[in-house]
Design an enzyme around this catalytic site. Structure first.
Site: not given
Ligand code: KIV
Length: 276
Positions: A55-56, A94, A124, A126, A194
């Protein structure tokens, strides 16, 4: 397919099972983020094992301050593109903020949508709240592989107020350690660590049977991940110490664009051989 500088990349499709084998064999797991088919293809050709559609994308593609506004539909859109571009890597999507926190049923349905609509290999999420852990149990029991993520969790930025390193004091370190253990017990196949001290990451990596993937978590993790735009120097305003730049693409693209503009203005482009 050739992998520059590495003749030992296993050409088989990467699976969660394979990641477990790599941990057992002490082989490092190489991960990067990607958000489109073009970059996914390059990452695949370079021998990257895992691509995370993070989600970056909110920060690096959409120009947002935080990852909070990223939507499920946007993650699905970008993950579909990445799946089209890469064949060998395991592709993980994510789950965005509020797509898995409301209830186990909603988290399960949203993870199912991601899997069905994108063709990726897992999701993924969090943190390790009770709802999250229950959701992971439900997903993994139903065949949805889940990667956990502890330490600095950017979706909780408004709770913590900053992107400082986590786990520096013993109490926070203990809580991160417990979260990682709980994620493994809930069925996660790997966990991202992280921005935590290298010694804490080492302890978690030695304790867990599943692989740990570090970002700013030192050299002892089973694998490493970076946001690809940071690694290739496309982002220039984000300079945490854990980012190593392997290229300076911002400058390369900037210079190419300047030269293009100059050539058009000086009537140097297109020339005769570039015309019909
Ligand atoms: O959103 C993302 O890119 C991440 C990574 C930095 C692990 O969660």
């Amino acid at each position: 397919m050739d992998y520059i500088g590495s003749t030992s990349v296993d050409p088989r499709k990467v699976t969660t099972f394979r990641l477990q084998e790599m941990k057992s064999a002490g082989q490092k797991i190489v991960c990067l983020t990607a958000y489109d088919a073009l970059i996914a293809r390059i990452l695949d050709e370079s021998g990257i094992d895992v691509i995370l559609v993070g989600d970056s994308l909110g920060n690096v593609v959409q120009g947002l301050e935080t990852t909070i506004p990223v939507t499920l539909d946007e993650i699905i859109y970008h993950t579909k593109a990445v799946v089209r571009g890469a064949k060998r890597p395991l592709i993980i999507a994510d789950m965005p903020f509020m797509s898995y926190q409301v209830s186990v049923d909603e988290a399960f349905a949203n993870a199912g949508r991601i899997m069905k609509e994108t063709g990726c290999g897992g999701v993924k999420l969090e943190g390790a709240t009770e709802i999250t852990l229950q959701a992971i149990r439900r997903m993994t029991e139903s065949g949805i592989p889940v990667m956990g993520h502890v330490g600095l969790t950017p979706q909780s930025i408004h709770k913590f107020g900053s992107y400082r390193a986590r786990g520096k004091d013993p109490q926070e370190a203990e809580s991160i350690f417990k979260d990682a253990v709980n994620l493994e017990q809930a069925g996660a196949f790997a966990v991202v660590l992280e921005k935590i001290p290298a010694e804490l990451a080492k302890k978690i990596t030695q304790t867990l049977k599943i692989p740990t993937i570090g970002i700013g978590a030192g050299p002892h993790c089973d694998g490493q991940i970076l946001v690809y735009t940071d690694m290739v120097g496309l982002t220039i305003d984000f300079n945490p110490r854990f980012v190593r730049r392997y290229a300076r693409l911002y400058e390369t693209i900037l210079n190419a664009c300047k030269k293009y503009a100059e050539d058009i203005r000086n009537l140097n482009f297109p020339n005769e051989s570039e015309s019909y």
